[in-house]
Design an enzyme around this catalytic site. Structure first.
Site, PDB file in Angstrom:
ATOM      1  N   HIS A  68      40.913  39.015  46.699  1.00  0.00           N
ATOM      2  CA  HIS A  68      41.141  39.729  45.441  1.00  0.00           C
ATOM      3  C   HIS A  68      42.224  40.805  45.618  1.00  0.00           C
ATOM      4  O   HIS A  68      43.208  40.841  44.873  1.00  0.00           O
ATOM      5  CB  HIS A  68      39.809  40.357  45.005  1.00  0.00           C
ATOM      6  CG  HIS A  68      39.850  41.075  43.702  1.00  0.00           C
ATOM      7  ND1 HIS A  68      39.428  40.507  42.528  1.00  0.00           N
ATOM      8  CD2 HIS A  68      40.259  42.329  43.379  1.00  0.00           C
ATOM      9  CE1 HIS A  68      39.579  41.374  41.533  1.00  0.00           C
ATOM     10  NE2 HIS A  68      40.075  42.485  42.024  1.00  0.00           N
ATOM     11  N   GLU A  69      42.043  41.654  46.619  1.00  0.00           N
ATOM     12  CA  GLU A  69      43.007  42.747  46.825  1.00  0.00           C
ATOM     13  C   GLU A  69      44.386  42.209  47.208  1.00  0.00           C
ATOM     14  O   GLU A  69      45.406  42.809  46.879  1.00  0.00           O
ATOM     15  CB  GLU A  69      42.491  43.729  47.890  1.00  0.00           C
ATOM     16  CG  GLU A  69      41.167  44.422  47.555  1.00  0.00           C
ATOM     17  CD  GLU A  69      41.140  45.112  46.200  1.00  0.00           C
ATOM     18  OE1 GLU A  69      42.203  45.548  45.726  1.00  0.00           O
ATOM     19  OE2 GLU A  69      40.045  45.187  45.598  1.00  0.00           O
ATOM     20  N   HIS A 127      46.283  41.662  44.085  1.00  0.00           N
ATOM     21  CA  HIS A 127      46.907  42.914  43.623  1.00  0.00           C
ATOM     22  C   HIS A 127      48.145  43.228  44.467  1.00  0.00           C
ATOM     23  O   HIS A 127      49.188  43.627  43.957  1.00  0.00           O
ATOM     24  CB  HIS A 127      45.928  44.085  43.777  1.00  0.00           C
ATOM     25  CG  HIS A 127      44.847  44.147  42.726  1.00  0.00           C
ATOM     26  ND1 HIS A 127      45.116  44.179  41.376  1.00  0.00           N
ATOM     27  CD2 HIS A 127      43.491  44.212  42.821  1.00  0.00           C
ATOM     28  CE1 HIS A 127      43.971  44.261  40.690  1.00  0.00           C
ATOM     29  NE2 HIS A 127      42.968  44.270  41.551  1.00  0.00           N
ATOM     30  N   GLU A 150      44.766  42.928  37.096  1.00  0.00           N
ATOM     31  CA  GLU A 150      43.538  42.190  37.400  1.00  0.00           C
ATOM     32  C   GLU A 150      43.769  40.684  37.251  1.00  0.00           C
ATOM     33  O   GLU A 150      43.146  39.884  37.967  1.00  0.00           O
ATOM     34  CB  GLU A 150      42.409  42.670  36.468  1.00  0.00           C
ATOM     35  CG  GLU A 150      41.013  42.234  36.869  1.00  0.00           C
ATOM     36  CD  GLU A 150      40.462  42.954  38.105  1.00  0.00           C
ATOM     37  OE1 GLU A 150      41.117  43.880  38.623  1.00  0.00           O
ATOM     38  OE2 GLU A 150      39.354  42.572  38.562  1.00  0.00           O
TER      39      GLU A 150
END
Lengths: 502, 502
Positions: free
Chosen positions: A265-266, A269, A295
């Protein structure tokens, strides 16, 4: 040759570059606070960062900026990027100057007390201990929203949405959420009816092995380690600056998939941040778009890529190797790992939710916070409204269970209203971007299956990352995918993954 | 109650606190650059720090500060600490405003080119490649020293000394150095005549074990890990801020004593920083004194404590345990470890020198740089002057060997003149503080032998660390030790350690 007097626009670029560089120092100091700082440094660091923040605020709200913007808007010699940069400067300036300093100060004090009280009250399941303080936070947030709204010519809650993502409006979000609200509970029943329980993955999973596995995933997903780092912090986050992007995770000894998926997930980003347009560093148009689009990039990597069967198939041998597990163990075969990555459950806690139930947690919060800001729901009625919605959306009761109900998230207690919807808008965006990317770039799926992210990353760089804030969310969505944000992509994705593939 | 108008002094405290907090952010960003930053972040970080530095400079040189200082000097309601704080504010302000901005800018450009050229030229032993650039750096440094001197009413080289340590003057340093210059070569001959060669310590020494040993030493020496960290960087240093003090070392696989002693040294700096007066954080009087006194604290720990026989005896079992060596191995008995810690050798390189020869390396540089700044020696004559002094002081020739001669240190190429003497003044101070501490606090030596630093650290806290800049170097020395800086303490120490104990 005499020095030329810079144009108002050029002078603004210079001013914003200076502010941007101070924000870079601020970003690194924040990262350090979360990852490196010993406990004794906390008080001094708080003061030092407060001083830097005031200074950045003073520079950002200097009246000369407003005057220069007015003059620059009369210039007719600006390029498309410069026009967009000027538009973003104006947005930034209006937002920075809209709210009186004494209100901001009162909010800082009230949220600080409320958040600290919440931390203790939550573990004691003691709603009355914090309800009064939350009432004051809501009251100040409403004043804040009204001040923003009158500066932006928007309704109060829309003004809050606008600060998190330009273009977001309730008139747009509410119908999307109504649609999902009607759709997801039925889908959930069907998914729970067909899915098989996975075999357990038994630990321990030593931290060093987990860390190496996370690095492997970052490498696979295209994280540029020459321009970034990977560390441990209390909560996973993505910080730093475009050329020095820093992501974190945390580890538990008896499970690894949460930490692994947090890094996926990170990394999403981080890839966005590392891919921002080099020519526009420290200019408003060179920054990432808002929270919803950010997001959408993290969830594209986590949900669309890393929880997909081709990716799980590709990474499974590495997972086994890192933890010394055998391919002959059925729990460690990719079929079972994939079941873990796509397990759906009814639950109380948003941050533990899967992609089928997550939007319902968000919609519940959205509906409550819109009413709080509009003044049609009072703080004392939150627990009842929460329980009512949980029963309708997820068939669970939170009566008397505040800790797993309306006290589970820090957001409201910290004065964050308007942020929750961006999580689900991000999930919708992720599905829409990914479906479009697959259509436009045939090598993507094969690449993921073979451990080659380049076809996908190239598409993201060209269509999203490299554009910075050239366009705001909806025009960007429309220009790339042919439609503004639309729930049909997420629905199709969920049906394929949870009803079609099994 | 109406707001009182703050007094000029109070208003200055407020201004300096703001500047101090920005400097704290700057310190952490510098540490991060050395310890954490990936290579790709370098360009952006350079720009971000330059912006912050300009901002700090602009705040520090604001004309209102000069006006407030004049007014505050007329106040008769200030405490002793406040008077000292005002004196330090004035010193800081005079130094910050003395040199024209365009000269500072020209120096930044010239030293940047010169230092980069030096890095390559040094490995190629190519003096002519950098001599011209060094000439320009010396030329600008002379102008800088003259500007400082006329603002401070000091001779140019004295003005440079003053920026590194208040009170330092050539009239004071030269006689001390003349004394040492006459004394040390004879002592060196005697020491080389009596010392026995140690048995070699054979590696490898894994980095993780070295790191644990360094932490053990930091713990023994009283480093407060709640208010500090320990990491790896290219060169050992002490950075951060008093409540978050960060020291570093570097490791080599086949030796450990250099790295270990570097950490003992940096811990000395760190203890000073961690012990600065809590009530005066971010005020000029709350900062450490200059480079000579700071070095006296690092060298007190490294030379007086950690290279002493009682400390080596105490740490020897831990060294053996960390590296899995046996007490029955003569190379790992404390007698032999002590021989390594106190080995004296004639050598070309300052940073590799022992405590007997080190001052001679410094005196050589001091004599040359005084002449460079006074204009009585030209850059082209440096190699000859260097070779001549090396022959006289250490009996070595550097004819044609620039890399191990006048090109070995970065200082001059980076525009640092007036810094070298502080190393040896620090060694003199260390001996003087330590002899006084032993006299005044009988528990110190027994404490060190038993691994209890508290008697010594308590004495340092009370007499040096906790005083910040209440007094400048010489009054502090005199009030604590009964004498200004005096070479007799170092001489007695060297004679005892190198001629008496064997």
């Amino acid at each position: 040759m005499p020095n030329e007097i810079p144009s108002p626009y050029t002078s603004l670029e210079h001013t914003f570059a200076g502010i941007g560089k101070l924000k870079e120092v601020q970003a690194i100091a924040h990262w350090d606070e979360a990852c490196m700082m010993p406990s004794g440094g906390g008080a001094g660091r708080g003061e030092a960062l407060a001083t830097l923040t005031s200074l950045i605020h003073a520079q950002s709200t200097h009246p000369s900026i407003g005057e220069e913007i007015n003059k620059a808007e009369a210039q007719n010699d600006l390029s498309t990027w410069q026009v967009a940069n000027l538009r973003e400067m104006k947005r930034t300036w209006i937002e920075a100057t809209a709210v009186p300093a004494d209100l901001i100060h009162a909010q800082a004090l009230a949220t600080s007390v409320c958040e600290q009280t919440w931390r203790k009250a939550r573990s004691a399941n003691d709603w009355p201990a914090v309800a009064g303080l939350l009432g004051e936070v809501v009251n100040l947030s409403r004043q804040h929203a009204q001040a923003l709204g009158s500066a932006m010519d928007l309704a109060p809650y829309d003004a809050l949405l606008e600060t998190y993502e330009s273009d977001l409006r309730t008139s747009y979000v509410t119908p999307l959420f109504e649609d999902l609200k009607a759709y997801l509970p039925t889908l959930l029943d069907k998914v729970l009816g067909v899915q098989s329980a996975p075999l357990p993955l038994t630990g321990p999973f030593p931290t060093t092995d987990q860390s190496l596995l996370c690095s492997d995933a970052m490498q696979l997903l295209g994280f540029d380690f020459d321009r970034g780092r990977f560390d441990v912090s209390h909560h996973p986050f993505c910080g730093g600056v475009p050329d020095d992007t820093r992501i974190t995770t945390r580890y538990e000894n008896n499970s690894f998939l949460e930490s692994f998926m947090a890094i996926c997930h990170e990394t999403g980003h981080a890839l966005y941040q590392q891919g921002l347009p080099v020519d526009w560093r420290n200019q408003p148009v060179g920054y990432a778009l808002g929270a919803a689009i950010h997001e959408s990039q993290s969830l594209l990597m986590e949900l669309q890529v890393c929880r997909s069967r081709p990716f799980v198939d590709h990474i499974a041998p590495d997972m086994r190797a890192r933890f010394g597990r055998s391919e002959t163990d059925p729990a460690w075969q990719s079929e079972n790992l994939y079941r873990h990555a796509t397990l759906v459950e009814r639950g109380y806690i948003r941050v533990d939710a899967d992609e089928v139930t997550y939007p319902l947690h968000v919609i519940l919060r959205y509906e409550i916070e819109v009413q709080l800001i509009n003044g049609t729901l009072s703080v004392e009625d939150i627990p009842e409204a929460w329980n009512d919605a949980m029963q309708r959306y997820l068939g669970l009761t939170t009566l008397g269970n505040f800790a797993d109900g309306c006290m589970q998230d820090v957001h409201w207690f910290a004065g964050l209203f308007g942020y929750f919807p961006t999580y689900t808008l991000g999930a919708l965006g992720a599905a829409q971007w990914f479906a479009t990317a697959l259509d436009q770039e045939p090598g993507i799926n094969g690449g993921i299956a073979a451990g080659d992210i380049k076809p996908l990353l190239g598409w993201l760089r060209t269509n999203i990352h490299g554009k910075g804030r050239l366009m705001s969310m909806q025009p960007l969505m429309e220009s790339v995918t042919g439609a503004t944000l639309d729930a049909s992509f997420l629905k199709r994705h969920l049906e394929r993954r949870y009803l079609g593939e099994r």
